[in-house]
Design an enzyme around this catalytic site. Structure first.
Site, PDB file in Angstrom:
ATOM      1  N   HIS A   7     -11.284  -2.817   2.884  1.00  0.00           N
ATOM      2  CA  HIS A   7     -11.158  -2.487   4.311  1.00  0.00           C
ATOM      3  C   HIS A   7     -11.875  -1.192   4.693  1.00  0.00           C
ATOM      4  CE1 HIS A   7      -8.339   0.080   2.343  1.00  0.00           C
ATOM      5  NE2 HIS A   7      -8.123   0.741   3.460  1.00  0.00           N
ATOM      6  N   ASP A   8     -12.390  -0.462   3.722  1.00  0.00           N
ATOM      7  CA  ASP A   8     -13.114   0.785   4.005  1.00  0.00           C
ATOM      8  C   ASP A   8     -14.620   0.615   3.876  1.00  0.00           C
ATOM      9  OD1 ASP A   8     -10.784   2.258   4.362  1.00  0.00           O
ATOM     10  OD2 ASP A   8     -10.703   2.917   2.270  1.00  0.00           O
ATOM     11  N   GLU A  10      -6.494   4.185  -5.934  1.00  0.00           N
ATOM     12  CA  GLU A  10      -7.762   4.491  -5.278  1.00  0.00           C
ATOM     13  C   GLU A  10      -8.171   5.885  -5.733  1.00  0.00           C
ATOM     14  OE1 GLU A  10      -9.749   4.684  -0.848  1.00  0.00           O
ATOM     15  OE2 GLU A  10      -7.890   5.724  -1.240  1.00  0.00           O
ATOM     16  N   ASP A  65      -2.926   4.902  -2.376  1.00  0.00           N
ATOM     17  CA  ASP A  65      -3.955   5.438  -1.489  1.00  0.00           C
ATOM     18  C   ASP A  65      -4.350   6.883  -1.808  1.00  0.00           C
ATOM     19  OD1 ASP A  65      -5.374   4.933   1.168  1.00  0.00           O
ATOM     20  OD2 ASP A  65      -4.342   6.806   1.596  1.00  0.00           O
ATOM     21  N   ASP A 122       0.870  -1.164   0.000  1.00  0.00           N
ATOM     22  CA  ASP A 122       0.000   0.000   0.000  1.00  0.00           C
ATOM     23  C   ASP A 122       0.913   1.222   0.000  1.00  0.00           C
ATOM     24  OD1 ASP A 122      -2.334   1.655   0.447  1.00  0.00           O
ATOM     25  OD2 ASP A 122      -3.244  -0.106   1.380  1.00  0.00           O
TER      26      ASP A 122
END
Ligand code: TEU
Ligand code: CA
Length: 557
Positions: free
Chosen positions: A328-329, A256, A199, A98
Site C-alpha cells: 500500500h506504500d 516493516e 509498522d 497491522d
C-alpha cells in the site's frame, strides 16, 4: 531449523478501505472482506494481513490510531471483526492485524491529555521538548516533509512526530506506556488474531538528546533517518516486546524494517529473532531519490536482480524474508519492475512467478493477482495520500512544472496501490454502488476479477496455478525450505535461480529481455515442465530458448 506453522504459508495484504464495499458508502468494509474469503481461499491464500482497521481520524489512512481497542466505524463493528475471525478459521485461514506502535493519532486520549499537561504523566508517553531560541529542538525533517517538531500552541513545548504532525511518536522509554501497549497486543492475540505486521518499527529507538545534523536540503533540515541511524539499542526494545507478547502465543510477526544495520539480520529474523520475518525492501529501495520522489530513477533490471539475489543469499542461512513486489506504500510492481514491452499478461505472470517462488514467505497485495497497474490522475486534487501531497510540493519547490510533478506522482504515488479493487467491468469496477472514496483506475473494463475468473489464460488463473504449485504436496518442501542458487547471472536479461532440497531440484528461468534468449546448460538436462506462462517451450538436450517475457518452472530429473 525448527519448523514453524507459518513457514509454508502464502500471505495476502488487504487494504480494507479499497477492497470491497457492502453498504454503498464508497468505503470498503469488514463485511466486504468476509464476503471475499472464499475468493482468497480459492486463490491459495492462508494468511491475511489487514492494513489498519482501528478507530482513526484517517489522516494517514488509519496509520494514525486514536483507539487501539476499537474498530473504525467506517469498516464496521467489533462483531463484524469477530465474524471475520470465525469465518477465516473455518477456512483454515489466519488474520494478521497491522500494529502501529511507533506513534498514535493526535486524537488518542493519551495525547489529548499530554497536550493539557506536557510535564504530566501522559506528557511522558510522548516526546515533548522545549524549543531552542524560538526554533524547534532540532532540525529533523519528518518522513512526510517539513519539521518533525510541532509546537504546542501557547507553550514553549514542541512534540516529536516522525511522520505527519497528527502522528505523535510514543516514548518507548516509559514503562507505563509500554505496559499499556503490551496489554493491548495481548488482548488482540487472546481474541484470536494470528499475529501482526509491525509498522515502522525500526523508528522506536530515539536519541533522547535529539542532536541536530548538517542540513541535507535547501530547507535547512536533515532527514530524521539520520537520528535513527545514530542510535544503538533498538534490539533490546524489540526483544522485550517479543517476550511480553508474541512469543507467548506463537504469533506470526512480519516487520516493516528499512535500513537495518549490518549484521543484525540474525537478531531480527534468525531462529530466535525478534520477528518471524520481515519484508525484503531491497529492490524497492533502489527507487529512493536522493531528495525525494522527483529525483528517483527508474529501476534497472540488473540492479533489481542483484538486490533480490543478494537478500536471498544473505538470508537463507539465517531465516525467512517476506517477498513482495508491491504494497500500500508503493506503486504497482508491474509499472515499477517491468519495462514497457513487458507490461502485458506474459510479463505480469513472469514477475509474479520469480517473486512467489523465491525462498521466503510470499505476500501478494490486493489486485496484484489480476495485474492491477498505476492509475493516471488528472490533477493533484485527485490524490488523497498525505505523502503524495508532500512529495508533490517538494517536486514543485525543486523547480519541476506541475505537469512534471504530476508525472512523478504517477510513477511513485502510494495511491497507485490504493485505488479500489477491480472486481467487475460494471460501474466503479463493482467495488461500490456508491461513490468510491478514491478514483477507480479507468482500465477496470479490461482488468477485473470477474473476467479473469472466466478465462483460464488470465493472470488470475495463472496465479492460482502458481500458488497451487508452491503449496502442492510434491513441491512444498523444496519451495519452502529448499536452498536458493542464482543461475545464468552472466546473461543480461535473465532472472534465473534454482531451488534445491534433499531429493529435488527445481529451476525458475525468466527472460526479462525484449528478444529471445538461449540458455545453454553445461550438461544434458532432463526437464519436466511444471509451469510455463506461454504456450510453447523450446527445449533441447542442453539448451532452452526463452521467448521475451517467458518464464518456465521445471524440475530437473
Ligand atoms: O510506513 C513507514 C515508512 O517508512 C513509509 O511510510 C515510507 O516512508 C513512505 O511510504 C514513503 O512514501 C508505514 C506504513 O506502511 C505507511 O503506510 C504509514 O504511512 C507509515 O508507516 C506511518 O505509519
Ligand atoms: Ca462501506
Amino acid at each position: 531449523m525448527t519448523k514453524k506453522w507459518w513457514h509454508d504459508k502464502v500471505a495476502y495484504q488487504i487494504y480494507p478501505k479499497s477492497f470491497y464495499d457492502t453498504n454503498g458508502d464508497g468505503i470498503g468494509d469488514l463485511k466486504g472482506v468476509i464476503s471475499k474469503l472464499d475468493y482468497l481461499k480459492e486463490l491459495g491464500i492462508d494468511i491475511i494481513w489487514l492494513s489498519p482497521i482501528y478507530q482513526s481520524p484517517f489522516v494517514d489512512q488509519g496509520y494514525d490510531i486514536s483507539d487501539y481497542y476499537k474498530i473504525s466505524k467506517s469498516f464496521g463493528t467489533m462483531e463484524d471483526f469477530d465474524t471475520l475471525l470465525a469465518e477465516a478459521k473455518k477456512r483454515n485461514m489466519y488474520i494478521v492485524m497491522d500494529l502501529v506502535i511507533n506513534h498514535c493519532s493526535d486524537k488518542h486520549e493519551w495525547f489529548q491529555k499530554a497536550l493539557q499537561e506536557p510535564e504530566g504523566k501522559y506528557g511522558d508517553y510522548f516526546y515533548f521538548r522545549k524549543g531552542k531560541n524560538g526554533n524547534p529542538p532540532s532540525n529533523y525533517r519528518s518522513y512526510f516533509g517539513g519539521s518533525a517538531w510541532e509546537k504546542v500552541p501557547g507553550s514553549d513545548y514542541y512534540y516529536l512526530h516522525m511522520f505527519a504532525k497528527e502522528q505523535p511518536d510514543l516514548n518507548w522509554n516509559n514503562p507505563q506506556m509500554l505496559n499499556e501497549l503490551y496489554a493491548m497486543i495481548n488482548w488482540w492475540l487472546e481474541k484470536g488474531v494470528a499475529g501482526f505486521r509491525i509498522d515502522a518499527i525500526i523508528n522506536i529507538k530515539k536519541d533522547p538528546d535529539f542532536k541536530s545534523f548538517e542540513p541535507d536540503g535547501p530547507d535547512g533540515l536533515t532527514s530524521i533517518w539520520r537520528m535513527v541511524e545514530s542510535v544503538e539499542g533498538v534490539g533490546e526494545l524489540l526483544e522485550d516486546l517479543k517476550k511480553n507478547t508474541f512469543e507467548k502465543y506463537q504469533a506470526f510477526t512480519v516487520a516493516e524494517v528499512f535500513n537495518m544495520k549490518k549484521d543484525e539480520l540474525i537478531e531480527f529474523v534468525g531462529e530466535n529473532g525478534h520477528f518471524s520475518t520481515m519484508f525484503d525492501f531491497s529492490a524497492h529501495s533502489l527507487s529512493f531519490g536522493e531528495h525525494g520522489w522527483y529525483d528517483s530513477q527508474p529501476i534497472q533490471f540488473k540492479d533489481f536482480r542483484n538486490a533480490l539475489f543478494h537478500s536471498q543469499l544473505e538470508c537463507q542461512e539465517v531465516g525467512f524474508l517476506a517477498n513482495i513486489i508491491e504494497n500500500h506504500d508503493e506503486p504497482r510492481g508491474v509499472n515499477r519492475y517491468l519495462p514497457d514491452y513487458a507490461r502485458n499478461d506474459a510479463g505480469i505472470k513472469m514477475l509474479g512467478t520469480i517473486s512467489v517462488l523465491l525462498r521466503g514467505i510470499p505476500f501478494l497485495y490486493q489486485g496484484q493477482e489480476i495485474g492491477m497497474q498505476n492509475c493516471p490522475m488528472n490533477s493533484i486534487e485527485e490524490y488523497d495520500d498525505i505523502s503524495t501531497r508532500g512529495e508533490y510540493k517538494i517536486a514543485l519547490e525543486a523547480g519541476l512544472s506541475e505537469e512534471e510533478a504530476l508525472k512523478v506522482c504517477y510513477l511513485n504515488s502510494r495511491d497507485n496501490a490504493r485505488t479500489p479493487m477491480q472486481w467487475t467491468d460494471s460501474e466503479n469496477a463493482g467495488f461500490t454502488t456508491g461513490i468510491p472514496w478514491l478514483k477507480v483506475n479507468p482500465n477496470y473494463k479490461s482488468i477485473n476479477v470477474e473476467n479473469q475468473l472466466k478465462d483460464e489464460n488470465s493472470v488470475l488463473s495463472y496465479y492460482k496455478k502458481l500458488l497451487a504449485l508452491r503449496k502442492s504436496e510434491n513441491y512444498k518442501e523444496v519451495f519452502t525450505y529448499g536452498t536458493f542458487t542464482p543461475l545464468f547471472e552472466n546473461m543480461e536479461n535473465i532472472f534465473a535461480y534454482e531451488r534445491n532440497s534433499n531429493d529435488k531440484s527445481v529451476i525458475i528461468l525468466a527472460n526479462f529481455g525484449s528478444k529471445e534468449a538461449i540458455l545453454h546448460f553445461e550438461k544434458t538436462v532432463n526437464l519436466s515442465i511444471l509451469l510455463n506462462n506461454l504456450e510453447k517451450a523450446f527445449i533441447k538436450e542442453d539448451e532452452i530458448t526463452l521467448l521475451p517475457c517467458q518464464v518456465i518452472v521445471a524440475q530437473c530429473n
